[in-house]
Design a protein around this motif. Structure first.
Motif, PDB file in Angstrom:
ATOM      1  N   ALA A  94       0.809  -1.213   0.000  1.00  0.00           N
ATOM      2  CA  ALA A  94       0.000   0.000   0.000  1.00  0.00           C
ATOM      3  C   ALA A  94       0.847   1.270   0.000  1.00  0.00           C
ATOM      4  O   ALA A  94       0.429   2.291  -0.534  1.00  0.00           O
ATOM      5  N   SER A  95       2.048   1.209   0.571  1.00  0.00           N
ATOM      6  CA  SER A  95       2.860   2.424   0.663  1.00  0.00           C
ATOM      7  C   SER A  95       4.331   2.068   0.837  1.00  0.00           C
ATOM      8  O   SER A  95       4.688   0.917   1.078  1.00  0.00           O
ATOM      9  N   GLU A  96       5.179   3.083   0.754  1.00  0.00           N
ATOM     10  CA  GLU A  96       6.616   2.878   0.977  1.00  0.00           C
ATOM     11  C   GLU A  96       6.875   2.478   2.428  1.00  0.00           C
ATOM     12  O   GLU A  96       7.839   1.779   2.714  1.00  0.00           O
ATOM     13  N   GLU A  97       6.003   2.924   3.331  1.00  0.00           N
ATOM     14  CA  GLU A  97       6.136   2.562   4.735  1.00  0.00           C
ATOM     15  C   GLU A  97       6.066   1.046   4.894  1.00  0.00           C
ATOM     16  O   GLU A  97       6.739   0.472   5.742  1.00  0.00           O
ATOM     17  N   VAL A 134       8.357  -4.565   6.061  1.00  0.00           N
ATOM     18  CA  VAL A 134       8.770  -5.852   5.493  1.00  0.00           C
ATOM     19  C   VAL A 134      10.266  -6.072   5.731  1.00  0.00           C
ATOM     20  O   VAL A 134      10.691  -7.177   6.065  1.00  0.00           O
ATOM     21  N   ALA A 135      11.067  -5.037   5.584  1.00  0.00           N
ATOM     22  CA  ALA A 135      12.511  -5.154   5.816  1.00  0.00           C
ATOM     23  C   ALA A 135      12.803  -5.520   7.272  1.00  0.00           C
ATOM     24  O   ALA A 135      13.637  -6.387   7.555  1.00  0.00           O
ATOM     25  N   VAL A 136      12.111  -4.872   8.198  1.00  0.00           N
ATOM     26  CA  VAL A 136      12.299  -5.164   9.622  1.00  0.00           C
ATOM     27  C   VAL A 136      11.865  -6.594   9.927  1.00  0.00           C
ATOM     28  O   VAL A 136      12.572  -7.343  10.604  1.00  0.00           O
ATOM     29  N   ALA A 137      10.714  -7.000   9.407  1.00  0.00           N
ATOM     30  CA  ALA A 137      10.219  -8.356   9.653  1.00  0.00           C
ATOM     31  C   ALA A 137      11.157  -9.405   9.061  1.00  0.00           C
ATOM     32  O   ALA A 137      11.450 -10.418   9.712  1.00  0.00           O
TER      33      ALA A 137
END
Length: 55
Positions: A27-30, A35-38
């Motif tokens: 939905a967004s760049e956020e 996803v990177a953190v997960a």
């Protein structure tokens, strides 16, 4: 098309392409940051402590 036929086609597609038959969208760049953190956390071993407000 029956549900059984749909499942069969989906299974055949995954078997042949080694990919899911769905487009990956965010939905967004956020979302990319989450996803990177997960992904990083899944690669770490041991217990992961997460504060509720971080989720």
């Amino acid at each position: 098309m029956t549900v059984g036929k749909l499942c069969q086609r989906g299974s055949t597609y995954v078997d042949e392409t080694k990919e899911l038959p769905f487009q990956k969208i965010r939905a967004s760049e956020e979302d990319d940051e989450y996803v990177a953190v997960a992904s990083k956390r899944f690669q770490e071993t041991g217990t992961i402590r997460v504060k509720l407000e971080v989720l």
